[in-house]
Design a protein around this motif. Sequence first.
Motif, short mmCIF file in Angstrom:
data_model
loop_
_atom_site.label_atom_id
_atom_site.label_comp_id
_atom_site.label_asym_id
_atom_site.label_seq_id
_atom_site.Cartn_x
_atom_site.Cartn_y
_atom_site.Cartn_z
N ALA A 101 0.82 -1.21 0.00
CA ALA A 101 0.00 0.00 0.00
C ALA A 101 0.85 1.26 0.00
CB ALA A 101 -0.94 -0.01 1.20
N ALA A 102 2.03 1.17 0.62
CA ALA A 102 2.94 2.32 0.65
C ALA A 102 3.73 2.46 -0.65
CB ALA A 102 3.90 2.19 1.83
N GLY A 103 3.68 1.44 -1.51
CA GLY A 103 4.47 1.47 -2.73
C GLY A 103 5.92 1.11 -2.52
N SER A 104 6.19 0.40 -1.42
CA SER A 104 7.58 0.01 -1.12
C SER A 104 7.99 -1.20 -1.95
CB SER A 104 7.71 -0.33 0.37
OG SER A 104 8.96 -0.92 0.65
N PRO A 105 9.17 -1.15 -2.60
CA PRO A 105 9.68 -2.36 -3.26
C PRO A 105 9.83 -3.47 -2.24
CG PRO A 105 10.94 -0.43 -3.90
CD PRO A 105 10.08 -0.01 -2.76
N LEU A 106 9.53 -4.72 -2.64
CA LEU A 106 9.56 -5.78 -1.64
C LEU A 106 10.03 -7.10 -2.22
CD1 LEU A 106 6.85 -7.88 -1.92
CD2 LEU A 106 5.72 -5.72 -1.38
N VAL A 107 10.56 -7.91 -1.31
CA VAL A 107 10.90 -9.30 -1.58
C VAL A 107 10.17 -10.14 -0.54
CG1 VAL A 107 12.72 -11.04 -1.64
CG2 VAL A 107 13.18 -8.74 -2.50
N SER A 108 9.50 -11.19 -0.99
CA SER A 108 8.81 -12.10 -0.07
C SER A 108 9.20 -13.53 -0.39
CB SER A 108 7.29 -11.96 -0.18
OG SER A 108 6.63 -12.93 0.63
N THR A 109 9.32 -14.34 0.65
CA THR A 109 9.46 -15.77 0.42
C THR A 109 8.16 -16.30 -0.16
OG1 THR A 109 9.03 -15.96 2.81
CG2 THR A 109 11.29 -16.33 2.07
N ARG A 158 1.26 -1.02 -5.23
CA ARG A 158 0.20 -0.14 -4.72
C ARG A 158 -1.03 -0.20 -5.62
NH1 ARG A 158 -1.05 3.97 -1.27
NH2 ARG A 158 -2.51 5.49 -2.10
N ASP A 159 -0.82 -0.21 -6.92
CA ASP A 159 -1.95 -0.30 -7.85
C ASP A 159 -2.73 -1.60 -7.63
OD1 ASP A 159 -1.14 2.11 -8.91
OD2 ASP A 159 -0.15 1.23 -10.66
N ARG A 160 -2.00 -2.69 -7.36
CA ARG A 160 -2.66 -3.97 -7.13
C ARG A 160 -3.48 -3.92 -5.84
NH1 ARG A 160 -3.17 -9.06 -8.58
NH2 ARG A 160 -2.97 -10.76 -7.09
N CYS A 161 -2.95 -3.26 -4.83
CA CYS A 161 -3.71 -3.09 -3.58
C CYS A 161 -5.02 -2.38 -3.84
CB CYS A 161 -2.87 -2.29 -2.58
SG CYS A 161 -1.98 -3.28 -1.39
N ALA A 162 -4.96 -1.31 -4.61
CA ALA A 162 -6.17 -0.52 -4.89
C ALA A 162 -7.20 -1.34 -5.65
CB ALA A 162 -5.79 0.74 -5.66
N ALA A 163 -6.73 -2.15 -6.59
CA ALA A 163 -7.66 -2.90 -7.44
C ALA A 163 -8.21 -4.15 -6.79
CB ALA A 163 -6.95 -3.27 -8.75
N GLU A 164 -7.39 -4.82 -5.96
CA GLU A 164 -7.76 -6.15 -5.46
C GLU A 164 -7.99 -6.21 -3.95
OE1 GLU A 164 -8.29 -8.66 -7.44
OE2 GLU A 164 -7.57 -7.74 -9.29
N PHE A 165 -7.27 -5.39 -3.16
CA PHE A 165 -7.25 -5.59 -1.71
C PHE A 165 -7.75 -4.39 -0.92
CE2 PHE A 165 -3.26 -7.90 -3.25
CZ PHE A 165 -3.96 -9.05 -3.57
N SER A 166 -8.28 -3.38 -1.58
CA SER A 166 -8.76 -2.21 -0.85
C SER A 166 -9.96 -2.59 0.00
CB SER A 166 -9.13 -1.08 -1.81
OG SER A 166 -10.31 -1.41 -2.52
N LEU A 167 -10.18 -1.82 1.05
CA LEU A 167 -11.28 -2.10 1.98
C LEU A 167 -12.63 -2.05 1.28
CD1 LEU A 167 -12.09 -2.68 4.87
CD2 LEU A 167 -12.00 -0.22 5.34
#
Length: 407
Positions: free
Chosen positions: A320-328, A376-385
């Motif tokens: 949501a913050a637009g932070s680059p990330l790495v996840s397992t 962040r765009d994916r959050c808005a489209a798929e995971f927003s409240l």
Amino acid sequence: MHIGLCSPHWPPSLGANGIVSYVAAVRDHFIARGHEVSVISQERLYASDGSAVPLAARGAGRIMASIGEKFARLREDAKGALPEVGRNVARQIAAAHQIRPFDIVEMEESFGWSERAGRAIAAPVVTRLHGPQALKPPRHLTDEELRDERDRCAAEARAVRSAPVVTAPTQAIMAGACRSYGRDPAQTSAVIANPIRLRANTPRWSLEGADPDHVLMVGRFDFWKGADTMLLGFEHLLRLRPHARLTMVGPDEGLETRPGERLSFEQFAEARLSPEVRARITYRGLLKPAEILPLRMSAMATVISSRWENFPYILLEAMAAGSPLVSTDWPGADEIVVDGRSGLLSPVADPAPLALALDRLLGDPQRAAAMGQAARDRCAAEFSLEVVGDKLLDCYARTIAPAGCRP
């Protein structure tokens, strides 16, 4: 609708917890949509207006609870993890139902308590899969802990099999729980993500404000969160980028290294890391969200190094913050992060690939920034409240109606 939501604690300011974050988000959305919402937590009922009422079982509720307990003991339903706590939770829900009847209640599957709640009231109880124990990878346990684990899984299996509706945040969690707990996939269920609020004034990560050598990991120092994977991965990263530095945030609950033994951060660092590596790591312990925010804004990458997750808010918050990330790449991670587009996925419990993924992000800031924006765009489209909250309300309405919730 009058919707009941169960929470480990309330209000949310009392501490960090994924289930509490979820309940807080959906509660506000349901109220905004015109529904009445009551939160049941620690023997209190918190109404939509914020008022709190003690939930001591009384009158007919106390009598019915007592009768129910006698039948439960006769049927040996008292077996399983923390059965007395489960009975107490069911009593609280029954007492709340007496005060103001629910149309529907949602609660987690943990320890199988939702089955007891379902027997305590006439309204349907939706079981929300926040982290089925049977799906978690093996860890170092004593014989007594293994017995408790089996009891917990058996109790959860009964609850999941008998629930009128089961919801899960990912298809991987739903499929795994049905398979492990013996629930018929044809039974009523719905895959609905965990939601996150997106506000226009929420601080946004920017390339200009980020330190190109700074890596952030937020999560408990323990086995599940992969604290050892993060530390050993960072050791690999320093061979590629000697100026990299790591900040770790989260309570130190100890890393299980063998049955009955846990190493604290300092113990693990002393045993496994060189002084040179240790000098590049800052361990901050438990911080408030407001204290974590500037760290996220200054980090070039956020890491989720877990061995297993459900739908973690620390990942959603970074996206949501637009932070680059790495996840397992725990089961279901690829339903949240699109590898190579909105983040990078790395094999579970494997430090070397984690280091290589971080090296890719740190070495290409423009691509990292583009991935952060895509997240962040994916959050808005798929995971927003707004998106997720309405899906939950639709599921509740279908559950109350004879047709039930569609898979």
